[in-house]
Each structure stands twice: as structure tokens, then as C-alpha cells.
Design an enzyme around this catalytic site. Structure first.
Site, PDB file in Angstrom:
ATOM      1  CG  HIS A 306      -2.062   0.933   1.089  1.00  0.00           C
ATOM      2  ND1 HIS A 306      -1.973   2.269   1.335  1.00  0.00           N
ATOM      3  CD2 HIS A 306      -3.327   0.694   0.675  1.00  0.00           C
ATOM      4  CE1 HIS A 306      -3.147   2.825   1.080  1.00  0.00           C
ATOM      5  NE2 HIS A 306      -3.979   1.892   0.671  1.00  0.00           N
ATOM      6  CG  ASP A 363      -8.454  -4.128  -2.987  1.00  0.00           C
ATOM      7  OD1 ASP A 363      -9.662  -3.926  -2.818  1.00  0.00           O
ATOM      8  OD2 ASP A 363      -7.664  -3.262  -3.376  1.00  0.00           O
TER       9      ASP A 363
HETATM   10  N1  CMC Z   1       4.159  -7.653  -4.837  1.00  0.00           N
HETATM   11  C1  CMC Z   1       5.507  -7.658  -4.983  1.00  0.00           C
HETATM   12  N2  CMC Z   1       6.291  -6.574  -4.771  1.00  0.00           N
HETATM   13  C2  CMC Z   1       5.684  -5.440  -4.416  1.00  0.00           C
HETATM   14  C3  CMC Z   1       4.286  -5.350  -4.252  1.00  0.00           C
HETATM   15  C4  CMC Z   1       3.523  -6.521  -4.477  1.00  0.00           C
HETATM   16  N3  CMC Z   1       2.192  -6.497  -4.338  1.00  0.00           N
HETATM   17  N4  CMC Z   1       3.946  -4.098  -3.897  1.00  0.00           N
HETATM   18  C5  CMC Z   1       5.084  -3.401  -3.840  1.00  0.00           C
HETATM   19  N5  CMC Z   1       6.153  -4.217  -4.148  1.00  0.00           N
HETATM   20  C6  CMC Z   1       7.561  -3.835  -4.138  1.00  0.00           C
HETATM   21  C7  CMC Z   1       7.946  -3.009  -5.359  1.00  0.00           C
HETATM   22  O1  CMC Z   1       8.390  -3.841  -6.419  1.00  0.00           O
HETATM   23  C8  CMC Z   1       9.030  -2.128  -4.812  1.00  0.00           C
HETATM   24  O2  CMC Z   1      10.191  -2.920  -4.707  1.00  0.00           O
HETATM   25  P1  CMC Z   1      11.661  -2.233  -4.902  1.00  0.00           P
HETATM   26  O3  CMC Z   1      11.794  -1.242  -3.770  1.00  0.00           O
HETATM   27  O4  CMC Z   1      12.616  -3.375  -4.797  1.00  0.00           O
HETATM   28  O5  CMC Z   1      11.643  -1.591  -6.245  1.00  0.00           O
HETATM   29  C9  CMC Z   1       8.579  -1.828  -3.378  1.00  0.00           C
HETATM   30  O6  CMC Z   1       7.758  -2.966  -3.005  1.00  0.00           O
HETATM   31  C10 CMC Z   1       7.762  -0.545  -3.228  1.00  0.00           C
HETATM   32  O7  CMC Z   1       6.652  -0.621  -4.127  1.00  0.00           O
HETATM   33  P2  CMC Z   1       6.090   0.598  -4.979  1.00  0.00           P
HETATM   34  O8  CMC Z   1       5.433   0.079  -6.206  1.00  0.00           O
HETATM   35  O9  CMC Z   1       7.166   1.618  -5.149  1.00  0.00           O
HETATM   36  O10 CMC Z   1       5.025   1.175  -3.971  1.00  0.00           O
HETATM   37  P3  CMC Z   1       3.841   2.142  -4.346  1.00  0.00           P
HETATM   38  O11 CMC Z   1       3.504   2.883  -3.108  1.00  0.00           O
HETATM   39  O12 CMC Z   1       4.167   2.948  -5.566  1.00  0.00           O
HETATM   40  O13 CMC Z   1       2.650   1.137  -4.773  1.00  0.00           O
HETATM   41  C11 CMC Z   1       0.820  -0.353  -4.644  1.00  0.00           C
HETATM   42  C12 CMC Z   1       1.647   0.729  -3.914  1.00  0.00           C
HETATM   43  C13 CMC Z   1      -0.433  -0.624  -3.846  1.00  0.00           C
HETATM   44  C14 CMC Z   1       0.407   0.176  -6.030  1.00  0.00           C
HETATM   45  C15 CMC Z   1       1.680  -1.629  -4.778  1.00  0.00           C
HETATM   46  O14 CMC Z   1       2.022  -2.124  -3.499  1.00  0.00           O
HETATM   47  C16 CMC Z   1       0.984  -2.706  -5.600  1.00  0.00           C
HETATM   48  O15 CMC Z   1       1.090  -2.706  -6.835  1.00  0.00           O
HETATM   49  N6  CMC Z   1       0.259  -3.673  -4.925  1.00  0.00           N
HETATM   50  C17 CMC Z   1      -0.500  -4.672  -5.644  1.00  0.00           C
HETATM   51  C18 CMC Z   1      -1.813  -4.080  -6.122  1.00  0.00           C
HETATM   52  C19 CMC Z   1      -2.802  -3.864  -4.998  1.00  0.00           C
HETATM   53  O16 CMC Z   1      -3.011  -4.726  -4.161  1.00  0.00           O
HETATM   54  N7  CMC Z   1      -3.435  -2.681  -5.000  1.00  0.00           N
HETATM   55  C20 CMC Z   1      -4.458  -2.320  -4.029  1.00  0.00           C
HETATM   56  C21 CMC Z   1      -4.010  -1.222  -3.123  1.00  0.00           C
HETATM   57  S1  CMC Z   1      -5.059  -0.990  -1.695  1.00  0.00           S
HETATM   58  C22 CMC Z   1      -6.622  -0.585  -2.239  1.00  0.00           C
HETATM   59  C23 CMC Z   1      -6.725   0.493  -3.212  1.00  0.00           C
HETATM   60  O17 CMC Z   1      -5.906   1.398  -3.346  1.00  0.00           O
HETATM   61  O18 CMC Z   1      -7.723   0.483  -3.922  1.00  0.00           O
END
Ligand code: CMC
Length: 427
Positions: A306, A363
Site C-alpha cells: 500500500h 483487497d
Molecule cells: N508484490 C511484490 N512486490 C511489491 C508489491 C507486491 N504487491 N507491492 C510493492 N512491491 C515492491 C515493489 O516492487 C518495490 O520494490 P523495490 O523497492 O525493490 O523496487 C517496493 O515494493 C515498493 O513498491 P512501490 O510500487 O514503489 O510502492 P507504491 O507505493 O508505488 O505502490 C501499490 C503501492 C499498492 C500500487 C503496490 O504495493 C501494488 O502494486 N500492490 C499490488 C496491487 C494492490 O493490491 N493494489 C491495491 C491497493 S489498496 C486498495 C486500493 O488502493 O484500492
């Protein structure tokens, strides 16, 4: 200036006030930065940028706290009805019994959707994704309620709010029923909001409606847990579209589109599809954990991580327990739930997830409940939209009442500098 921050660049100092929120969050107010220094800030994804001051939802991502208007999400999910929470979010206080009755009556009086809207629905193929259909129908409401498009006074806003709160569940149920080939329905105004919605969704023309308390309770809880989450992607979309005074329905339609994406609300559908894929692939959770950690593989563990929570998402905790309760009460043994629990356990012990503070989000378990309630996977994000509706409305209303300026970020241009046009025959 008592609380100030100083920025120093090339020997010059610029001062900015620091504002403090009611939960002691600090922010540097850079409104005068460009005027003072000619510079702007850059923050793709707005990871460190506050877009507004808001009195609606507080969340502390480090501690895993979520409160609507000061009330804890745990307490609201346990004790309140969705309509009470909607009122609280939109108008700022829990309603008295009389206020809630009036709100409900006003909603009931506006729950008709113009019959012509059915023709729009008929224009979609059954295979259309329900989020696209819902966004289009919400936008189409503008044509049928023109008086409530460009509202400015609180009274006019109330008219628009009541209309959308009333008509949205009808549109959601129509979206679902069209896909299932069921006759469209207007619901039963004698019922409470959530139960009416359930009846509208599931009532078959050849069966009497059977009230099920477990289903109503679970739906109520899920909707409350999704009702607001401060300045997330869809809410920011609603606020920014609304900031052009495009109107509530247009802003909501844009919010629905933003929610659709798999990185946002679309994750609930993606989670279930992922769990199903793991099950069909023999249930090897370790294989998928490895894929999620592999930087050369685009696969992510959906429902994990998140932007703001760097601790357990408090909503996920409640939903996980609710999933157990609902499956128990309905006598369902869903192997998908075991796969989800297995994945969660592995992730919570895996250094990749631990180091990056990746926990299950809202989710991760919600789809398991929706599935138990008989809602098809592609409708999951629509359910999220129904829950998020009061939050979007509350944020839009706050933005309009605060007379916020039109949202218009700047950029750092990195394209070509000036060059001469070359005619096509010379290129
Ligand atoms: N699986 C594997 N690795 C992950 C995941 C995941 N679900 N989420 C984040 N990471 C890793 C990412 O690769 C990065 O690694 P590194 O530092 O080595 O490059 C690190 O964790 C930080 O991730 P980020 O993408 O920079 O974080 P963000 O704040 O930009 O993204 C997020 C947040 C929710 C988009 C992301 O965690 C994600 O894609 N999760 C899966 C999709 C999901 O479940 N979304 C629902 C969010 S909650 C409800 C809503 O918003 O509606």
C-alpha cells in the site's frame, strides 16, 4: 513566522510556513515557492505532496490507524449502518435518528432512474466490463438530471448528493442484472438502504426474496470499510475533476474509472483471479511468491502493499475475520481462502515483504466474501465503488465548500528545445 521551514538555494534563503494538522502531521506550505524563487517542486505519484487540508478521514500508515471523522474504523464497522457512515462522512457528524430518517426518506424519493437509461444499458454487450458500464451510466445521469449538474449552494449540493446516493445502487444492480440476463428492478423502498440493494441485486422474478442477516451484515461491513480512504487515486480524481466545477456526477464517473485500475480498486478482482490461477496451477504458493519477488517478472502479489500503510491495513484485519465468519455462517468451505491464508503467512515471514513493509491490504480478503455472497469476480470493483461513493461525495463537497482552486499541477519540461519545422517532402 513561528513555525517555518527554510529552503536554501544558491546562497538565497526562502521561508515557508509549516502547518500542523489535528493529528500533528506537519506540512511545508509552498504556495509562494514559485513566486519567491521561480522554482517548483517535483513529486511523481505525489508521494510527499498534500493536495488539500481535509477533515474527513485520518490514517496513520505506520501505526495502521484509520478513522472517519474521528471515529475508529473498527468501531464503525461493528456498530454503524452504511447509511449512518455515509451521513457521517458527507456531513461531518453522526446523524440523529430523525436526521437519518430524513436522509433515508429523501433518498427513497429520488431512487427512480429514468427508464430511458435502460436503452443506454442495452447498448452495451453483455461482455462489457461492469466498471466501464457503471462509469458510463453515472455520466449519463447528467443528461437526465441537468438541474443538479452545476451546483454551488449547500442546498443544491444536497439535491445532487441525495440523487446519486439514491440512484447509484440501482445502477450497480442494473449493471449486474444486465450481465446476468435478469430483468431490471427498482428495489423496495420499504427496506433499509443495504438490504434494499441486496434485494435489487439478487431477487429472481420467479422466487420470493429471502432475507439473510449474515449477508446483510457482511455487506454492510464491507461497504463501511471501503467508504473513504483520504486522497487515494480515485478520490484525488474526483476532487480534481470537481475542481473544474464539472459537477458531482461527472466527477464521480471519472472516479469510477480511476478506481477500475488493478493497482487501485481493480486489485480485488485481480486478487481473486490470482488465487484461482494458483489453485488451478496446483496450489503451489511458493512458486507465486518467487514470481512476485523476481524483478524480471511483472507479476505482483495482488492485494499486498500500500502506498500509505507500512503496517497491517486495519481494514484487511477486519475483512479477514469477516471472511471466516461469513463462510462459517453460510456453511461454505472455500479452498481459495486457505490459499490466501497460506500466501499471507509466507509473505509475512519473507524478508522481501518484511523489508518493504508489504502487508495484506483491503483487497486481499474482500473478494472471498463477495464470492461467498454470490457476486461474480468482475463485479468486485463495482462493489468497492458502491462503498466508496460516500467518501467521494464527502471529498467533493468539502472541496467545493472550501472553494478550492482548480487542480492544475506544473511540470518540468524535458522535451526538445525550439527547432524549425521541416516540410514533409524534406523529412
Ligand atoms: N508484490 C511484490 N512486490 C511489491 C508489491 C507486491 N504487491 N507491492 C510493492 N512491491 C515492491 C515493489 O516492487 C518495490 O520494490 P523495490 O523497492 O525493490 O523496487 C517496493 O515494493 C515498493 O513498491 P512501490 O510500487 O514503489 O510502492 P507504491 O507505493 O508505488 O505502490 C501499490 C503501492 C499498492 C500500487 C503496490 O504495493 C501494488 O502494486 N500492490 C499490488 C496491487 C494492490 O493490491 N493494489 C491495491 C491497493 S489498496 C486498495 C486500493 O488502493 O484500492
Amino acid at each position: 513566522m513561528k513555525n517555518k521551514a527554510t529552503l536554501e538555494y544558491q546562497g538565497k534563503k526562502y521561508e515557508f510556513p509549516v502547518i500542523e494538522g489535528s493529528e500533528n502531521e506537519l506540512a511545508i506550505d509552498i504556495k509562494t515557492l514559485r513566486a519567491q524563487s521561480g522554482m517548483i517542486t517535483i513529486d511523481p505519484g505525489y508521494k510527499n505532496t498534500g493536495s488539500c487540508e481535509s477533515g474527513i478521514t485520518f490514517l496513520d500508515g505506520e501505526k495502521g490507524i484509520l478513522r472517519y471523522r474521528g471515529y475508529s474504523i473498527e468501531e464503525l464497522a461493528e456498530k454503524a449502518s452504511f447509511l449512518e457512515v455515509a451521513y457521517l462522512l458527507i456531513f461531518g457528524e453522526l446523524p440523529t435518528k430523525r436526521e437519518l430518517e430524513k436522509f433515508h426518506t429523501d433518498i427513497v424519493n429520488e431512487s427512480m432512474v429514468d427508464e430511458d437509461m435502460k436503452k443506454i444499458l442495452d447498448g452495451f454487450p453483455k461482455s462489457a466490463h461492469p466498471m466501464g458500464v457503471l462509469s458510463s451510466l453515472t455520466s449519463a445521469l447528467i443528461a437526465y438530471n441537468p438541474k443538479f449538474v452545476n451546483v454551488s449552494s449547500e442546498e443544491e449540493m444536497y439535491g445532487a448528493i441525495v440523487r446519486i446516493v439514491a440512484k447509484f445502487p440501482v445502477l450497480v444492480s442494473w449493471t449486474y442484472r444486465k450481465q446476468k440476463g435478469l430483468p431490471l428492478d427498482y428495489g423496495d423502498d420499504s427496506l433499509e438502504y443495504v438490504e434494499n440493494f441486496i434485494k435489487m441485486m439478487f431477487k429472481k422474478p420467479n422466487h420470493d426474496y429471502q432475507r439473510n442477516d449474515t449477508v446483510i451484515k457482511a455487506m454492510n461491513k464491507l461497504l463501511i470499510l471501503h467508504a473513504d480512504h483520504e486522497q487515494n487515486c480515485s478520490t484525488s480524481t474526483v476532487r480534481i475533476v470537481g475542481s473544474s466545477h464539472a459537477g458531482l456526477f461527472a466527477s464521480l464517473s471519472a472516479g469510477i474509472s480511476a478506481l477500475w485500475g488493478p493497482l487501485h480498486g481493480g486489485a480485488n478482482q485481480a486478487v481473486l483471479e490470482m488465487l484461482q490461477a494458483i489453485q488451478e496451477d496446483g496450489g503451489d504458493t511458493k512458486k507465486y511468491m518467487a514470481k512476485a519477488k523476481d524483478k524480471n517478472d511483472p507479476f505482483r502479489l495482488m492485494g499486498f502493499g500500500h502506498r500509505v500503510y507500512k503496517n497491517f491495513d486495519p481494514r484487511a484485519r477486519i475483512i479477514k475475520k469477516a471472511a471466516d465468519d461469513v463462510l462459517d455462517a453460510l456453511g461454505i468451505d472455500d479452498p481459495i481462502l486457505n490459499i490466501a491464508k497460506g500466501l499471507e503467512q509466507e509473505a509475512l515471514e519473507d524478508p522481501y515483504f518484511v523489508d518493504r513493509k508489504l502487508y495484506p491490504n483491503v483487497d486481499f480478503y474482500s473478494g472471498i466474501i463477495y464470492r461467498a455472497l454470490g457476486i461474480p469476480t468482475e463485479m468486485f470493483t463495482v462493489m468497492f465503488a458502491l462503498g466508496r461513493l460516500p467518501g467521494w461525495i464527502a471529498q467533493w463537497r468539502e472541496m467545493r465548500l472550501n472553494n478550492e482552486p482548480i487542480g492544475r499541477p506544473r511540470q518540468v519540461y524535458v522535451g526538445a528545445t525550439t527547432r524549425e519545422f521541416v516540410s514533409i517532402q524534406d523529412r
